[in-house]
Design a protein around this motif. Structure first.
Motif, PDB file in Angstrom:
ATOM      1  N   PHE A  81      -4.993 -75.967 -84.863  1.00 40.01           N
ATOM      2  CA  PHE A  81      -5.303 -77.308 -84.331  1.00 40.01           C
ATOM      3  C   PHE A  81      -4.338 -77.578 -83.223  1.00 40.01           C
ATOM      4  CE2 PHE A  81      -2.265 -78.776 -87.846  1.00 40.01           C
ATOM      5  CZ  PHE A  81      -1.747 -80.149 -86.774  1.00 40.01           C
ATOM      6  N   MET A  82      -2.677 -76.772 -83.152  1.00 42.63           N
ATOM      7  CA  MET A  82      -1.887 -76.552 -83.059  1.00 42.63           C
ATOM      8  C   MET A  82      -2.125 -76.375 -80.925  1.00 42.63           C
ATOM      9  SD  MET A  82       1.708 -76.634 -85.030  1.00 42.63           S
ATOM     10  CE  MET A  82       2.091 -77.763 -85.783  1.00 42.63           C
ATOM     11  N   ALA A  83      -2.426 -75.190 -81.070  1.00 36.98           N
ATOM     12  CA  ALA A  83      -3.039 -74.842 -80.227  1.00 36.98           C
ATOM     13  C   ALA A  83      -3.883 -74.695 -79.401  1.00 36.98           C
ATOM     14  CB  ALA A  83      -3.529 -72.853 -80.833  1.00 36.98           C
ATOM     15  N   LYS A 102      -5.333 -66.234 -88.688  1.00 36.58           N
ATOM     16  CA  LYS A 102      -5.901 -67.487 -89.773  1.00 36.58           C
ATOM     17  C   LYS A 102      -4.648 -68.111 -90.284  1.00 36.58           C
ATOM     18  CE  LYS A 102      -7.593 -62.765 -92.518  1.00 36.58           C
ATOM     19  NZ  LYS A 102      -6.572 -62.066 -92.514  1.00 36.58           N
ATOM     20  N   ALA A 103      -3.827 -69.046 -89.264  1.00 35.18           N
ATOM     21  CA  ALA A 103      -3.491 -69.767 -89.389  1.00 35.18           C
ATOM     22  C   ALA A 103      -3.275 -71.032 -89.018  1.00 35.18           C
ATOM     23  CB  ALA A 103      -2.150 -69.160 -88.685  1.00 35.18           C
ATOM     24  N   GLY A 104      -3.905 -71.208 -90.355  1.00 30.22           N
ATOM     25  CA  GLY A 104      -5.004 -72.358 -90.071  1.00 30.22           C
ATOM     26  C   GLY A 104      -4.117 -73.794 -90.619  1.00 30.22           C
ATOM     27  N   ALA A 108      -6.366 -79.959 -91.845  1.00 30.14           N
ATOM     28  CA  ALA A 108      -7.618 -80.729 -91.147  1.00 30.14           C
ATOM     29  C   ALA A 108      -9.169 -79.690 -91.208  1.00 30.14           C
ATOM     30  CB  ALA A 108      -6.950 -79.041 -89.862  1.00 30.14           C
ATOM     31  N   ASP A 109      -8.631 -78.849 -92.184  1.00 29.23           N
ATOM     32  CA  ASP A 109     -10.088 -78.148 -92.862  1.00 29.23           C
ATOM     33  C   ASP A 109     -10.491 -79.247 -93.751  1.00 29.23           C
ATOM     34  OD1 ASP A 109      -9.874 -76.014 -91.422  1.00 29.23           O
ATOM     35  OD2 ASP A 109      -9.338 -74.940 -93.026  1.00 29.23           O
ATOM     36  N   MET A 110     -10.320 -80.237 -93.795  1.00 31.30           N
ATOM     37  CA  MET A 110     -10.850 -81.068 -94.593  1.00 31.30           C
ATOM     38  C   MET A 110     -11.567 -82.320 -94.459  1.00 31.30           C
ATOM     39  SD  MET A 110      -7.388 -81.976 -97.859  1.00 31.30           S
ATOM     40  CE  MET A 110      -6.639 -80.792 -98.073  1.00 31.30           C
ATOM     41  N   ALA A 111     -12.204 -82.433 -93.108  1.00 36.02           N
ATOM     42  CA  ALA A 111     -13.167 -82.828 -92.462  1.00 36.02           C
ATOM     43  C   ALA A 111     -13.686 -82.666 -91.335  1.00 36.02           C
ATOM     44  CB  ALA A 111     -12.037 -84.469 -91.498  1.00 36.02           C
ATOM     45  N   ILE A 141      -3.355 -85.521 -85.046  1.00 34.39           N
ATOM     46  CA  ILE A 141      -3.549 -84.749 -84.348  1.00 34.39           C
ATOM     47  C   ILE A 141      -3.828 -83.143 -85.742  1.00 34.39           C
ATOM     48  CG2 ILE A 141      -1.220 -83.805 -84.507  1.00 34.39           C
ATOM     49  CD1 ILE A 141      -1.047 -82.996 -81.789  1.00 34.39           C
ATOM     50  N   ASN A 142      -3.181 -83.383 -86.726  1.00 33.97           N
ATOM     51  CA  ASN A 142      -4.039 -81.935 -87.261  1.00 33.97           C
ATOM     52  C   ASN A 142      -5.497 -81.899 -88.089  1.00 33.97           C
ATOM     53  OD1 ASN A 142      -1.459 -82.633 -87.304  1.00 33.97           O
ATOM     54  ND2 ASN A 142      -1.484 -81.744 -89.718  1.00 33.97           N
ATOM     55  N   SER A 143      -6.698 -81.602 -86.953  1.00 30.02           N
ATOM     56  CA  SER A 143      -7.613 -82.065 -86.755  1.00 30.02           C
ATOM     57  C   SER A 143      -8.485 -81.111 -85.656  1.00 30.02           C
ATOM     58  CB  SER A 143      -8.023 -83.375 -86.040  1.00 30.02           C
ATOM     59  OG  SER A 143      -7.790 -83.666 -85.659  1.00 30.02           O
ATOM     60  N   ALA A 144      -9.772 -79.997 -85.929  1.00 30.47           N
ATOM     61  CA  ALA A 144     -10.668 -79.526 -85.492  1.00 30.47           C
ATOM     62  C   ALA A 144     -10.792 -80.382 -84.028  1.00 30.47           C
ATOM     63  CB  ALA A 144     -11.150 -79.088 -85.522  1.00 30.47           C
TER      64      ALA A 144
END
Ligand code: 13P
Ligand code: SF4
Length: 369
Positions: A81-83, A102-104, A108-111, A141-144
């Motif tokens: 998400f930072m990238a 694979k660095a997720g 963030a994947d929870m929504a 910010i930790n989101s898609a």
């Protein structure tokens, strides 16, 4: 493969040798690429990688830095998400690379967008109105990127751990309610800090119809918290605070706001990664600190300040295993490919997402920390 997971000593030795060679490969490639490439690193990144970063910071600082980088290529030693945020805030001609795809971020994947759109529709049903007339969506910010776009489209904002309070204050000044995702803990800790009673902050379970809430609960709530969390920060427990205080009554407890409220309540200081670093750096030599955040950062803080006691709050290893997936080998590979004019692991954001996501991120940058 994760170095920490290896049980076979011979294989571990081989990996350590490969990483040592990778460090030489990185230096060589960087010397050729010069100013064309900038490496940004998050504080949680491990030493063998972060030592090559031109700028190290928390999510907010990295967004600011990402937006003003002049280099053509940004290599992001952080998580996905930072990238993505760097793509959205950057120039059109810039390329953003994540050294390991694979660095997720498990939080963030929870929504996802489908769940959030479903929740928005259900909120509209209960309010019998366009939810945006009453509710401001705020995403960590930790989101898609597509969630940031959703928020931008509905007049909301992104926030980071360092300006979540400003974001929530702004949201509640403009509308009756905040819909905060994906981290329930950051949302709850922020609301509590603002003096919002706990019974006015309700938990939205994305796997239940209407979040598992009654109409009355939704109508009475000021803050609707998405049921997401950080798997690293949830490992810190109130008992860990008690244990440190029992053995070191003078100790300072400092934690990240992604920790659960019961931990935050017992802490002396709460802040983003950058503010934790600033606080410990400014502390008196001889002072004692137990820190509730990712262990690579805590170990670095400890090594940089041998004149004070700095320890991880938990007795167990708390590492961001997804950020840890970026190894020196990955960094060497992406840089060597760039030397050969090949871009691998490029992060892109669809055009139809960019515009509104940018609105929401620009709004975040306008909220003071
Ligand atoms: P900050 O960088 O905003 O402190 O957040 C920590 C984090 O979890 C990054 O994913
Ligand atoms: Fe995501 Fe937690 Fe890792 Fe931060 S520490 S990137 S929130 S999993």
């Amino acid at each position: 493969m994760d170095q920490l997971m290896i049980a076979d000593p011979a294989a571990e030795e081989t990996l350590i040798e490969q990483e040592a060679v990778a460090q030489k490969r990185i230096r060589r490639a960087r010397a050729i690429l010069g100013d064309e490439v900038v490496i940004l690193g998050h504080h949680y990144q491990r030493d063998e990688v972060v030592q090559f970063a031109d700028f190290v910071g928390d999510s907010y600082q990295l967004s600011v830095e990402g937006a003003r980088v002049s280099a053509r290529v940004i290599v992001f030693a952080g998580v996905h998400f930072m990238a993505e945020s760097a793509v959205i805030l950057g120039r059109e001609d810039q390329v953003v690379i994540l050294p390991n795809m694979k660095a997720g971020c498990s939080m963030a994947d929870m929504a996802n967008l489908e769940q959030v759109l479903g929740a928005w529709e259900e909120l509209g049903d209960v309010l019998m109105d366009d939810p945006a007339s009453r509710i401001m969506p705020v995403t960590y910010i930790n989101s898609a990127a597509n969630l940031k776009s959703f928020v931008g489209e509905h007049g909301g904002t992104v926030c980071t751990s360092s300006n979540a309070r400003g974001a929530m204050e702004m949201a509640l000044a403009e509308r009756d309610k905040v819909f905060f995702f994906p981290d329930q803990h950051l949302g709850r800790n922020t609301g509590r800090d603002m003096g919002i009673p706990l019974d006015e902050m309700v938990l939205w379970n994305p796997f239940e119809p209407y979040g598992g809430l009654s109409d009355e609960q939704i109508l009475n709530a000021r803050v609707l918290l998405w049921q997401g969390h950080c798997s690293v920060h949830q490992q810190f427990r109130p008992e860990h605070v008690d244990l440190w205080r029992r053995h070191h009554p003078e100790i300072n407890i400092i934690v990240h706001p992604e920790c659960m409220m019961e931990v935050v309540e017992k802490a002396d200081f709460v802040g983003s990664t950058a503010s934790i670093i600033r606080t410990v750096e400014a502390a008196e030599p001889g002072s004692k600190w137990a820190v509730g955040t990712e262990m690579h950062m805590v170990n670095r803080l400890k090594n940089d300040h041998p004149d004070r006691m700095v320890q991880l709050l938990s007795p167990f290893s708390c590492l961001c295993s997804t950020m840890y997936r970026i190894s020196p080998l990955d960094l060497a590979d992406v840089l060597e490919n760039l030397v050969e004019d090949r871009v691998i692991n490029q992060i892109t954001v669809p055009d139809d997402v960019q515009h509104n996501a940018r609105l929401a991120l620009d709004r975040m940058l306008s909220i003071p920390r």
